[in-house]
Design a protein around this motif. Structure first.
Motif, short mmCIF file in Angstrom:
data_model
loop_
_atom_site.label_atom_id
_atom_site.label_comp_id
_atom_site.label_asym_id
_atom_site.label_seq_id
_atom_site.Cartn_x
_atom_site.Cartn_y
_atom_site.Cartn_z
N GLN A 1 -50.94 -92.97 59.73
CA GLN A 1 -49.78 -93.82 59.50
C GLN A 1 -49.39 -94.55 60.89
O GLN A 1 -48.71 -95.53 61.15
N LYS B 1 -44.86 -104.46 41.09
CA LYS B 1 -44.31 -103.13 41.47
C LYS B 1 -42.98 -102.81 40.87
O LYS B 1 -42.33 -103.83 40.59
N LEU C 1 -58.22 -91.17 47.37
CA LEU C 1 -57.83 -91.34 48.98
C LEU C 1 -58.80 -90.28 49.86
O LEU C 1 -58.60 -89.09 49.61
N THR D 1 -46.67 -94.13 43.99
CA THR D 1 -46.36 -93.27 45.19
C THR D 1 -45.19 -92.62 45.08
O THR D 1 -44.39 -93.04 44.28
N PHE E 1 -47.11 -99.28 40.53
CA PHE E 1 -47.44 -100.54 40.92
C PHE E 1 -48.74 -100.81 40.07
O PHE E 1 -49.37 -100.15 39.24
N TYR F 1 -55.90 -90.97 55.63
CA TYR F 1 -54.92 -92.18 55.96
C TYR F 1 -54.39 -91.86 57.30
O TYR F 1 -54.16 -90.78 57.78
N TYR G 1 -56.04 -96.82 55.63
CA TYR G 1 -56.52 -96.05 54.66
C TYR G 1 -57.90 -96.18 54.20
O TYR G 1 -58.45 -97.44 54.33
N THR H 1 -41.54 -91.07 46.12
CA THR H 1 -40.65 -91.25 47.22
C THR H 1 -39.47 -90.32 46.99
O THR H 1 -39.66 -89.35 46.23
N LEU I 1 -44.52 -97.05 51.43
CA LEU I 1 -45.22 -97.77 50.59
C LEU I 1 -44.18 -98.33 49.56
O LEU I 1 -44.53 -98.98 48.66
N THR I 2 -43.08 -97.84 49.34
CA THR I 2 -42.10 -98.20 48.69
C THR I 2 -41.98 -99.78 48.83
O THR I 2 -41.45 -100.63 47.95
N GLY J 1 -35.48 -93.12 48.64
CA GLY J 1 -36.40 -94.17 48.00
C GLY J 1 -37.58 -94.68 48.97
O GLY J 1 -38.21 -95.67 48.74
N SER K 1 -42.52 -94.52 42.76
CA SER K 1 -42.64 -95.99 42.50
C SER K 1 -43.99 -96.27 41.70
O SER K 1 -45.12 -95.64 41.93
N PHE L 1 -54.14 -93.72 42.46
CA PHE L 1 -54.59 -94.71 41.48
C PHE L 1 -55.09 -94.29 39.99
O PHE L 1 -55.64 -93.02 40.25
N LEU M 1 -52.13 -106.59 45.34
CA LEU M 1 -50.94 -106.07 44.70
C LEU M 1 -50.88 -107.04 43.63
O LEU M 1 -50.62 -108.36 43.79
N ALA N 1 -46.31 -97.32 56.48
CA ALA N 1 -46.58 -96.41 55.77
C ALA N 1 -45.41 -96.12 54.52
O ALA N 1 -45.76 -95.37 53.62
N THR O 1 -39.63 -100.02 41.52
CA THR O 1 -39.25 -98.79 42.26
C THR O 1 -38.36 -97.92 41.55
O THR O 1 -38.39 -96.76 42.26
N TYR P 1 -60.48 -95.36 51.05
CA TYR P 1 -60.56 -94.94 49.46
C TYR P 1 -61.94 -94.98 49.04
O TYR P 1 -62.72 -95.81 49.65
N LEU Q 1 -59.82 -95.15 42.25
CA LEU Q 1 -59.83 -94.85 43.69
C LEU Q 1 -59.17 -93.56 44.03
O LEU Q 1 -58.13 -93.15 43.77
N SER R 1 -41.40 -93.73 50.76
CA SER R 1 -42.56 -92.94 50.31
C SER R 1 -43.18 -92.82 51.63
O SER R 1 -42.98 -93.13 52.76
N TYR R 2 -44.24 -92.15 51.63
CA TYR R 2 -45.12 -91.50 52.80
C TYR R 2 -46.65 -91.61 52.59
O TYR R 2 -47.28 -90.61 52.87
N GLY R 3 -46.79 -92.83 52.55
CA GLY R 3 -48.01 -93.24 52.69
C GLY R 3 -49.24 -93.09 51.53
O GLY R 3 -50.45 -93.13 52.19
N LYS R 4 -49.09 -92.37 50.65
CA LYS R 4 -50.07 -92.07 49.52
C LYS R 4 -50.03 -92.81 48.49
O LYS R 4 -48.85 -92.52 47.70
N LEU R 5 -51.00 -93.59 48.03
CA LEU R 5 -50.89 -94.18 46.70
C LEU R 5 -51.90 -93.38 45.88
O LEU R 5 -53.19 -93.23 46.27
#
Lengths: 115, 117
Positions: free
Chosen positions: A50, B49, A45, B93, B34, A48, A33, B95, A99-100, B99, B32, B107, B46, A97, B51, A35, A43, B101-105
């Motif tokens: 995967q 967290k 994004l 992120t 964090f 990114y 990623y 989900t 992230l959970t 449960g 979820s 902030f 980190l 990816a 979830t 940022y 931050l 998620s697909y890669g994006k946080l």
């Protein structure tokens, strides 16, 4: 030691110039990623990836480009189309990816300034 | 869209004081949550967290409880130390119902904490 290496630590860009920020990881992570960190804005994004040879735009992709030709490398190019490039840039990676279940590992950042 | 809002900083405390940093979020779907921490001169790492709703994350004496009814994830510590001085970021992120998620946080803007001896 495993980790994420960003270089250079400080970078200066002239008007109309493209510059490339390096990000390398030896953690064998699939996802990487980029940022951007601005004072008071947290931050955001940029892009990114995967998995190798694949990447997606984040929330502020305009004026930036990336490539992911190797698993360990995810360079970011700040193009001349990015009109306000001065910021602190952070690269991160995660095992996957999803992230959970994963956490992001961050590099120590590159400060980009416009001359 | 999805967003995270943190309390305005900077926060300045004396050693052994109680810490609360507020974080609220707006999200569609199942987020979820964090907390990441950035020590001076370092990248983010980190801290803890959670979830799902009512989960409590904890680490290094810090705690945060996922409150769906108030859409909040406030960070607390009973007795701060000088070494806790850092910037703290709340993040989420999304989900799916399963449960994952697909890669994006996303902030928050970060809260600077300074602890004096």
């Amino acid at each position: 030691d495993g980790g994420i290496t960003q270089s250079p630590k400080y970078l200066f860009r002239k008007e109309g110039q493209n510059v490339t920020l390096s990000c390398e990881q030896n953690l064998n992570h699939d996802a990487m990623y980029w940022y951007r960190q601005d004072p008071g804005q947290g931050l955001r994004l940029i892009y990114y990836s995967q998995i190798v040879n694949d990447f997606q735009k984040g929330d502020i992709a305009e004026g930036y480009s990336v490539s992911r030709e190797k698993k360990e490398s995810f360079p970011l190019t700040v193009t001349s189309a990015q009109k306000n490039p001065t910021a602190f840039y952070l690269c991160a990676s995660s095992m996957t990816a999803v992230l959970t279940n994963e956490k992001l590992f961050f590099g120590s950042g590159t400060q980009l300034s416009v001359l | 869209g999805n967003s995270v809002t943190q309390m305005e900083g900077p926060v300045t405390l004396s050693e052994e004081a109680f810490l609360t940093i507020n974080c609220t979020y707006t999200a569609t779907g199942y987020p979820s949550l964090f907390w990441y921490v950035q020590y001076p001169g370092e990248g983010l790492q980190l801290l803890l967290k959670a979830t799902k709703a009512d989960d409590k994350g904890s680490n290094k004496g810090f705690e945060a409880t996922y409150r769906k009814e108030t859409t909040s994830f406030h960070l607390e510590k009973g007795s701060v130390q000088v070494s806790d001085s850092a910037v703290y970021f709340c993040a989420l992120t999304l989900t799916n119902a399963g449960g994952t998620s697909y890669g994006k946080l996303t902030f928050g803007q970060g809260t600077i904490l300074t602890v004096h001896p």
